[in-house]
Motif scaffolding. Sequence first.
Motif, PDB file in Angstrom:
ATOM      1  N   ASN A   1      39.925  28.211  34.268  1.00  0.00           N
ATOM      2  CA  ASN A   1      40.194  27.869  35.669  1.00  0.00           C
ATOM      3  C   ASN A   1      40.892  29.018  36.386  1.00  0.00           C
ATOM      4  O   ASN A   1      40.562  29.341  37.530  1.00  0.00           O
ATOM      5  CB  ASN A   1      41.031  26.602  35.753  1.00  0.00           C
ATOM      6  N   LYS A   2      41.857  29.647  35.710  1.00  0.00           N
ATOM      7  CA  LYS A   2      42.568  30.780  36.314  1.00  0.00           C
ATOM      8  C   LYS A   2      41.612  31.957  36.529  1.00  0.00           C
ATOM      9  O   LYS A   2      41.652  32.617  37.569  1.00  0.00           O
ATOM     10  CB  LYS A   2      43.731  31.195  35.412  1.00  0.00           C
ATOM     11  N   LEU A   3      40.763  32.198  35.546  1.00  0.00           N
ATOM     12  CA  LEU A   3      39.798  33.295  35.650  1.00  0.00           C
ATOM     13  C   LEU A   3      38.854  33.076  36.830  1.00  0.00           C
ATOM     14  O   LEU A   3      38.569  34.007  37.593  1.00  0.00           O
ATOM     15  CB  LEU A   3      38.998  33.413  34.353  1.00  0.00           C
TER      16      LEU A   3
ATOM     17  N   GLU B   1      39.476  31.345  39.503  1.00  0.00           N
ATOM     18  CA  GLU B   1      40.248  31.507  40.743  1.00  0.00           C
ATOM     19  C   GLU B   1      40.386  32.983  41.100  1.00  0.00           C
ATOM     20  O   GLU B   1      40.269  33.367  42.258  1.00  0.00           O
ATOM     21  CB  GLU B   1      41.636  30.897  40.594  1.00  0.00           C
ATOM     22  N   GLU B   2      40.641  33.807  40.082  1.00  0.00           N
ATOM     23  CA  GLU B   2      40.836  35.240  40.318  1.00  0.00           C
ATOM     24  C   GLU B   2      39.525  35.962  40.604  1.00  0.00           C
ATOM     25  O   GLU B   2      39.508  36.935  41.355  1.00  0.00           O
ATOM     26  CB  GLU B   2      41.511  35.874  39.096  1.00  0.00           C
ATOM     27  N   ARG B   3      38.447  35.503  39.984  1.00  0.00           N
ATOM     28  CA  ARG B   3      37.148  36.164  40.143  1.00  0.00           C
ATOM     29  C   ARG B   3      36.070  35.130  40.463  1.00  0.00           C
ATOM     30  O   ARG B   3      35.288  34.746  39.601  1.00  0.00           O
ATOM     31  CB  ARG B   3      36.796  36.913  38.854  1.00  0.00           C
ATOM     32  N   PRO B   4      35.991  34.677  41.719  1.00  0.00           N
ATOM     33  CA  PRO B   4      35.031  33.620  42.080  1.00  0.00           C
ATOM     34  C   PRO B   4      33.565  34.032  41.941  1.00  0.00           C
ATOM     35  O   PRO B   4      32.693  33.168  41.822  1.00  0.00           O
ATOM     36  CB  PRO B   4      35.380  33.302  43.528  1.00  0.00           C
TER      37      PRO B   4
END
Length: 61
Positions: A13-15, A17-20
């Motif tokens: 999920n964080k990944l 968010e950082e790289r859509p």
Amino acid sequence: MYDYQSDATKFLNKLLEERPELAQQRLDNRNLLWDVTLKPEEEAGFEAAKVAKKPYTYYQD
């Protein structure tokens, strides 16, 4: 309600968010393997290669 998320889910999920742009790349790559349209001659070949299933699987010949 139960709101647990594993470390792997949190990481993904964080990944995203950082790289859509990864979400679109994932869909594009999925299309390479799974969303394939077969040519009519390929479909005919698969249909011809089917083996008839026995009426009762556990019957011994």
